[in-house]
Design an enzyme around this catalytic site. Structure first.
Site, short mmCIF file in Angstrom:
data_model
loop_
_atom_site.label_atom_id
_atom_site.label_comp_id
_atom_site.label_asym_id
_atom_site.label_seq_id
_atom_site.Cartn_x
_atom_site.Cartn_y
_atom_site.Cartn_z
N PHE A 117 71.96 14.34 80.69
CA PHE A 117 70.86 15.03 80.18
C PHE A 117 70.71 14.46 78.86
O PHE A 117 71.68 14.31 77.86
CB PHE A 117 70.85 16.47 79.87
N GLU A 146 77.41 21.79 81.67
CA GLU A 146 78.64 21.40 82.85
C GLU A 146 79.62 20.89 82.22
O GLU A 146 80.90 20.62 82.79
CB GLU A 146 78.16 20.59 83.81
N ALA A 174 73.85 16.17 74.14
CA ALA A 174 73.00 16.44 73.20
C ALA A 174 72.07 17.59 73.66
O ALA A 174 71.31 17.27 75.04
CB ALA A 174 72.03 15.17 72.98
N VAL A 175 72.23 18.44 72.78
CA VAL A 175 71.34 19.85 73.33
C VAL A 175 70.20 19.77 72.12
O VAL A 175 70.62 20.06 71.02
CB VAL A 175 71.96 21.11 73.27
N ILE A 176 68.74 19.52 72.58
CA ILE A 176 67.63 19.49 71.74
C ILE A 176 67.11 20.75 71.86
O ILE A 176 66.36 20.89 73.03
CB ILE A 176 66.99 18.04 71.92
N HIS A 213 65.90 26.95 77.21
CA HIS A 213 67.23 26.69 77.73
C HIS A 213 68.37 26.42 76.47
O HIS A 213 69.41 26.99 76.37
CB HIS A 213 67.45 25.32 78.40
#
Ligand code: INI
Length: 155
Positions: free
Chosen positions: A24, A60, A82-84, A90
């Site tokens: 992702f 995950e 990378a969580v944006i 989410h």
């Protein structure tokens, strides 16, 4: 006399590195992975000592990092993602589950887990931390991994 225990940036004995990388936001994570591999190689780590597992997203990462840590095959496991925040609801769920999961794996297994996961508000902030003006979090993760291996060997 005080005994100071700290890791060195030079690994005396060879070490094995597991990397788990999220797909992702891959354009960001690919840059983190490139920075991580570059830093490992420049510290003398051979490609044969590195294994990379790919997962769909940061959510995950903990399961795969846990399996890698428990396998006995790696001295350290580096998680890259990378969580944006952007406009996705989410964000808090993914970032929270990822960071909580990863920190507990290190405690439970005794294998150091390195948090090379960006948790940022915007794509611009992610780009800044993936090889532009704020450095490369993947390269920092590689250096932290070497330091933790060295430190744990000396404790
Ligand atoms: N996964 C990420 O790695 N980064 C994100 O920013 C993200 N957002 O925002 O949704 C994301 N979601 C996917 C998630 O990690 C899982 O792969 C998916 O929910 C399937 O379990």
């Amino acid at each position: 006399m005080i005994t100071t225990l700290e890791g060195s940036m030079m690994l005396g004995a060879p070490a094995r590195f597991g990397i788990a990388a999220a797909r992702f936001n891959h354009f960001i994570v690919d840059a983190l992975e490139a920075g991580c591999l570059d830093a490992l190689r420049r510290h003398g780590v051979a490609d044969e000592a590195i294994a990379i597992a790919r997962v769909p997203g940061a959510f995950e990462l903990p399961l795969v990092v846990q399996k890698m840590a428990k396998s006995g095959k790696y001295d350290v496991v580096i998680a890259l993602g990378a969580v944006i925040r952007g406009s996705t609801p989410h964000f808090d769920h993914v970032a929270g589950a990822c960071s909580r999961g990863l920190s507990s794996i290190a405690i439970d297994t005794g294998v150091p887990v390195i948090f090379g996961v960006l948790t940022v508000d915007s794509i611009e902030q992610a780009i800044e931390r993936a090889g532009t003006k704020a450095g490369n979090k993947g390269a920092e993760a590689a250096v932290s991994a070497i330091e933790m291996i060295s430190l744990l060997r000396g404790l």
